[in-house]
Design an enzyme around this catalytic site. Structure first.
Site, PDB file in Angstrom:
ATOM      1  N   SER A 161       3.193   5.909  -2.626  1.00 56.37           N
ATOM      2  CA  SER A 161       4.395   6.745  -2.747  1.00 56.37           C
ATOM      3  C   SER A 161       4.834   6.892  -4.199  1.00 56.37           C
ATOM      4  O   SER A 161       5.244   7.975  -4.623  1.00 56.37           O
ATOM      5  CB  SER A 161       5.531   6.161  -1.903  1.00 56.37           C
ATOM      6  OG  SER A 161       5.220   6.250  -0.535  1.00 56.37           O
ATOM      7  N   ALA A 214       0.832  -1.215   0.000  1.00 55.62           N
ATOM      8  CA  ALA A 214       0.000   0.000   0.000  1.00 55.62           C
ATOM      9  C   ALA A 214       0.861   1.256   0.000  1.00 55.62           C
ATOM     10  O   ALA A 214       0.646   2.166  -0.807  1.00 55.62           O
ATOM     11  CB  ALA A 214      -0.943  -0.015   1.203  1.00 55.62           C
ATOM     12  N   GLU A 215       1.830   1.315   0.900  1.00 56.51           N
ATOM     13  CA  GLU A 215       2.654   2.522   0.963  1.00 56.51           C
ATOM     14  C   GLU A 215       3.531   2.668  -0.274  1.00 56.51           C
ATOM     15  O   GLU A 215       3.743   3.781  -0.766  1.00 56.51           O
ATOM     16  CB  GLU A 215       3.515   2.563   2.224  1.00 56.51           C
ATOM     17  CG  GLU A 215       4.237   3.884   2.334  1.00 56.51           C
ATOM     18  CD  GLU A 215       4.809   4.176   3.704  1.00 56.51           C
ATOM     19  OE1 GLU A 215       5.639   5.103   3.774  1.00 56.51           O
ATOM     20  OE2 GLU A 215       4.436   3.514   4.691  1.00 56.51           O
ATOM     21  N   THR A 216       4.000   1.569  -0.812  1.00 54.62           N
ATOM     22  CA  THR A 216       4.812   1.623  -2.034  1.00 54.62           C
ATOM     23  C   THR A 216       3.999   2.176  -3.198  1.00 54.62           C
ATOM     24  O   THR A 216       4.452   3.084  -3.910  1.00 54.62           O
ATOM     25  CB  THR A 216       5.367   0.224  -2.374  1.00 54.62           C
ATOM     26  OG1 THR A 216       6.190  -0.222  -1.288  1.00 54.62           O
ATOM     27  CG2 THR A 216       6.175   0.253  -3.657  1.00 54.62           C
TER      28      THR A 216
END
Length: 124
Positions: free
Chosen positions: A50, A45-47
């Protein structure tokens, strides 16, 4: 080697409006009971968020994650995980991303996340 390469995450498509990632399920991303580790959902999710935010980053700035909320909905033991991030809000400093992770074989939702990113000056 960075985390994306280490885990084998593949970027399928990327833009400031949507990012799609693919990650094959291997023993390296499972917890001791044979299920994909919940932390992998957070990493995906964060990848994805970002990467998308950095597609829109102003010159001289980078987007970094500042908050993530994930809900693990279904266990995964094999196949591949498809991750799709789309914007909820794009501001001049803060962005909020909606991220869905699905099993590639049956398109069932595995996890949902909300990821907040922020533009900062690019480190020198």
């Amino acid at each position: 080697m960075n985390l994306i390469d280490y885990l084998g995450i593949k970027v399928v498509s990327q833009s400031a409006q949507q990012v799609e990632l693919n990650l094959p399920v291997t023993e390296n991303i499972k917890q001791p009971f044979g299920l994909v580790h919940g932390g992998i959902n957070a990493v995906l999710a964060e990848t994805a968020a970002s990467i998308a935010a950095n597609c829109a980053a102003p010159r001289g700035q980078v987007a970094v994650g500042v908050a993530i909320t994930s809900h693990h909905l279904r266990p995964t033991v094999n196949g591949s995980l498809i991750t799709i991030a789309t914007p909820q809000h794009i501001g001049t400093k803060i962005q909020v991303w909606d991220v869905k992770i699905m099993q590639q074989t049956n398109a069932k939702l595995v996890s949902t996340s909300s990821v907040t990113t922020m533009f900062i000056d690019q480190p020198k």
